[in-house]
Design an enzyme around this catalytic site. Structure first.
Site, mmCIF file in Angstrom:
data_model
loop_
_atom_site.group_PDB
_atom_site.id
_atom_site.type_symbol
_atom_site.label_atom_id
_atom_site.label_comp_id
_atom_site.label_asym_id
_atom_site.label_seq_id
_atom_site.Cartn_x
_atom_site.Cartn_y
_atom_site.Cartn_z
ATOM 1 N N ASP A 244 -26.098 128.289 0.698
ATOM 2 C CA ASP A 244 -25.597 127.262 -0.217
ATOM 3 C C ASP A 244 -26.023 127.569 -1.652
ATOM 4 O OD1 ASP A 244 -24.123 125.051 -0.864
ATOM 5 O OD2 ASP A 244 -25.655 123.588 -0.321
ATOM 6 N N GLY B 89 -30.498 116.217 2.000
ATOM 7 C CA GLY B 89 -31.412 115.100 1.853
ATOM 8 C C GLY B 89 -31.581 114.668 0.413
ATOM 9 N N LYS C 41 -38.713 116.159 -0.669
ATOM 10 C CA LYS C 41 -37.358 116.016 -0.123
ATOM 11 C C LYS C 41 -37.409 115.384 1.256
ATOM 12 C CE LYS C 41 -33.702 118.515 -0.707
ATOM 13 N NZ LYS C 41 -32.655 119.550 -0.759
ATOM 14 N N VAL D 187 -34.181 113.958 -2.910
ATOM 15 C CA VAL D 187 -35.400 114.490 -3.507
ATOM 16 C C VAL D 187 -36.018 113.440 -4.420
ATOM 17 C CG1 VAL D 187 -36.427 116.368 -4.835
ATOM 18 C CG2 VAL D 187 -34.378 116.794 -3.467
#
Length: 809
Positions: free
Chosen positions: A650, A538, A554, A540
């Site tokens: 991640d 997404g 976010k 931010v």
């Protein structure tokens, strides 16, 4: 006649209801080889023979349990001892067992030993919960080989000895140890101590007086104290043997001496009729004298209740949580320090106790001012008119204004460019320095809320009793209906409640996690005007909440969970709190909108600093090593210390943010699928990830474990060392994984050789001053082990943290 019939029917219905409830095991003995299991925590307990105390699993919050001892008749089962207060176990397959070898062991769901008794266990017969609240292990001769009284948590009980080796540490609402200690000091004086990494000092007895003035023996090597059943606290250091006596001194009262999270020591008395506690003795009658109450740089003052405020030029570090104190609007550092750009703000009748750089006597005000302004590390100075005493301050801890017109004055150093016009200077407007009487019943109810221990029950139980009794009499309602109604009342009575303090004390706020409306976040971000970054999960945006907190908002994309599942996962994420993890303040879930609200981190991402040529910030070697250590600590917390396993999936420089002090904070840790601690989840195979950081098992479709984060961390280490993207670091035109494998093999070979000069060529040439070769070799070695193809050979993050700590200078 109708009244008697109603009473009989109501009584019969109640008795029939309780007959249906599984009876708790009222045994006070745990025999050799026996266990208490968490699945039956409501019934499988130990209880002292007189029923005063119970012991077993206690649910501190959803699916999290401690092995504890509590007062049976206290509302909300007030805990007096816990084996694992800061390391709860799970709601399934956890057990405490008195093993055949005599040791008592608490094991988590997976067999991990979370706690065990410490002693010489030979010929053990059983464990026994005594009427004093002491859990003991006895041998065949009746000797005590271990007892809970020797390892208190935050409470002493009557007849329990306070010795040289025992201490109390409060447990905060986040179930972590507090910053206060109650124990004998090095001078053999029973003391309350504020203990944080920067400072450790005594605040009770009064440090501004000598021991004789405080009523303590100065020459004494004995360390022994005890709380009597009648409410008398005696200690070997009390002058002339004069004890501290409870207001309700007398026998036949259940008591506890507890060090509360606000740093105050209180003696509580139990009201057996309603399970409530009252305070019968308190160590600190003036809460602002408790050190560290308002955190670093915070000031405690009376207006008229004890209140925390930030001084001019400072703002609250974590709105809602004063334990973190205040931070400077503009941080003063020794880099490019210019004393001509500094000024001082006068704070009358104020002091930051301790942390003096030096003590100069009989000097002028101007001399004292020059000492501080010439020193870049000086935060301010205290100057006393008349005596000419000068105290330059290295830190600003334990700030308070005095409720009497004291001659102490603090001059706080701030940059000239920081405007303090119109800023209210904290001051106390109550000048009665010593309360004439401790009136525990005149407490402000709003102050009681943060302290979860004691419940005030309602007065309508008898009305419910007769009401349902008459209903049963006239309408012959089924017994199950009456039972259900009473069950509802009892559930209300046993709902988690809140402890109140002796005086209008410090209000502790431990969590600001909440739900925001979409309208609030539109306003906070000015219609999502300032974009901070964009990633796979997404976009931010920067925002400012109504309390002036800067936040990052976010907008999540491709969220597949339903509303309830989304909120359930976030309720877990919201409880995660670690200095190396970005704090999640809340969320929004309205219609199709799914947003996260987190703390704003000043210096942006590690990627922007490492790889952006336009960025003029250069991380030195110490900064890079500290980042490696901080990221490892954050991941270790997610992997090993959370009550739910959190796999990041991640880990990369873009998801490592740096605060104003370049302390790393991992972000986006809650967006991957949360795993239960029972092991890997077959459904988590292809969540997300970034090319170059993805572990090889993802390619083959194997279930995801925490070792994927370890692999990604190894890639980040190589980038920290070299200052180069991994895609640029590996040479050749093949797949990134193949080229990375060749690089790892080459580094492994070089590590086995005796030649060390190759490290100079691998480490970022821009580093100045030179790097630490021992630490560099340690980081390279860790990176190689993290990048093992076989995930079972990769180290855990806990091991990595320990390795880095041992290499840290």
């Amino acid at each position: 006649m109708a009244f008697s019939l109603a009473t009989v029917l109501a009584t019969a219905s109640i008795l029939s209801f309780f007959a249906l409830i599984p009876r708790a095991a009222s045994r006070d003995i745990l025999s050799l080889g026996s266990s208490l299991r968490v699945e039956s925590y409501q019934t499988n307990i130990l209880q002292s023979s007189d029923g005063t105390f119970s012991s077993g699993f206690y649910e501190v919050y959803t699916n999290a349990f401690t092995f504890s001892i509590w007062y049976s008749k206290a509302a909300n089962k007030t805990i007096v001892w816990s084996a694992n207060p800061d390391r709860p176990v799970h709601a399934r397959r956890s057990a405490v067992t008195l093993r055949k070898d005599g040791n008592m062991v608490l094991m988590d769901y997976d067999g991990t030993v979370m706690w065990q008794a410490d002693g010489n266990f030979t010929n053990v017969r059983h464990a026994h919960l005594l009427n004093t609240g002491n859990l003991i292990i006895e041998d065949s001769r009746g000797n005590t080989v271990w007892q809970s009284f020797d390892s208190p948590t935050d409470t002493f009980l009557p007849t329990q000895h306070i010795t040289a080796t025992t201490k109390l540490v409060p447990t905060t609402q986040s179930h972590s140890p507090g910053n206060y200690i109650f124990r004998f000091s090095d001078l053999s004086v029973l003391s309350l101590i504020y203990d944080v990494p920067e400072v450790s000092d005594v605040y009770w007895p009064d440090p501004d007086q000598n021991l004789y003035q405080d009523g303590r023996n100065q020459y004494n090597s004995t360390r022994l104290g005890t709380l009597g059943n009648s409410g008398i606290l005696a200690s070997s250091d009390f002058a002339d043997g004069q004890p501290l006596v409870a207001l309700d001194a007398g026998s036949n009262i259940n008591r506890r001496l507890t060090l509360d999270p606000d740093g105050n020591l209180r003696l509580y008395s139990l009201n057996d009729s309603d399970g409530s506690w009252s305070v019968s003795m308190v160590a600190m009658s003036q809460p602002c004298n408790i050190h560290g109450l308002c955190g670093p740089s915070g000031i405690c003052h009376y207006s008229p209740k004890p209140t925390c405020s930030c001084p001019p030029g400072y703002v609250m570090r974590n709105p809602g949580n004063w334990t973190e104190g205040c931070m400077a609007i503009v941080n003063i550092t020794c880099d490019h320090y210019d004393k001509k750009s500094m000024k001082f703000v006068k704070l009358p009748n104020t002091d930051f106790w301790g942390s003096d750089q030096q003590h100069r006597l009989s000097v002028s005000f101007q001399t004292c001012r020059n000492i501080c302004i010439s020193d870049c590390t000086c935060k301010g100075f205290q100057y006393q008119e008349g005596t000419g005493s000068c105290y330059p301050k290295a830190y600003l801890f334990s700030g308070r204004t005095y409720p009497t017109k004291d001659v102490r004055t603090i001059y706080l150093k701030v940059p000239i460019k920081v405007s303090v016009l119109g800023v209210v200077i904290p001051h106390s407007n109550v000048f009665d320095s010593v309360p004439r009487q401790l009136d525990c019943d005149q407490m402000n109810k709003s102050i009681r809320k943060p302290f979860p221990d004691v419940h005030k029950t309602g007065g309508g139980e008898s009305k419910w009793f007769y009401f349902y009794g008459f209903i049963a009499a006239f309408f012959v309602v089924e017994v199950s209906f009456i039972s259900f109604a009473w069950f509802f009342v009892l559930r209300r009575e046993l709902r988690p409640s809140e402890l109140w303090a002796a005086e209008e004390g410090y209000k502790v706020m431990t969590s600001n996690f909440r739900r925001y409306s979409y309208r609030e976040l539109v306003k906070a971000t000015r219609k999502f005007k300032v974009e901070l970054g964009k990633g796979g999960s997404g976009t931010v945006y920067k925002g400012v909440l109504e309390d002036d907190r800067q936040v990052a908002v976010k907008k999540l994309e491709n969220v597949r969970q339903g509303k309830e599942e989304f909120q359930a996962e976030l309720s877990i994420i919201g409880r995660i709190n670690h200095m190396n993890l970005v704090r999640i303040w809340g969320f929004c879930s309205e219609g199709s909108h799914r947003l996260l609200v987190s703390e704003y981190v000043e210096n942006g991402s590690l990627a922007n600093i490492l790889f952006n040529d336009k960025n003029n910030i250069l991380l030195d070697w110490k900064g890079r090593f500290d980042i490696a250590l901080g990221v490892a600590k954050g991941l270790a917390y997610l992997h090993h210390e959370c009550l739910e396993w959190v796999i990041h999936c991640d880990v990369k420089p873009e998801n490592i943010l740096l605060d104003e002090n370049f302390e790393p904070k991992i972000t986006d840790f809650g967006l991957a699928k949360l795993l239960n601690r029972g092991g890997s989840n077959q459904n988590v195979s292809h969540i997300r990830g970034t090319l170059g950081y993805i572990a090889p098992e993802w390619v083959s479709g194997l279930p995801i474990t925490v070792k994927v984060d370890v692999y990604s961390y190894g890639v980040v280490l190589l980038e920290l060392l070299s200052g180069t993207r991994i895609s640029e670091l590996v040479e050749g035109s093949g797949e990134v994984h193949d080229m990375l494998r060749k690089l790892v093999r080459m580094l492994s070979d070089k590590l086995e050789g005796k030649e060390q000069s190759w490290i100079d060529g691998f480490v970022d040439a821009k580093l100045n001053p030179p790097f630490n070769p021992v630490q560099a070799r340690t980081l390279i070695k860790l990176a190689v082990s993290c990048l093992e193809e076989d995930r079972s050979r990769r180290p855990t993050m806990e091991y990595i943290v320990q390795t880095l700590l041992s290499a840290d200078d």
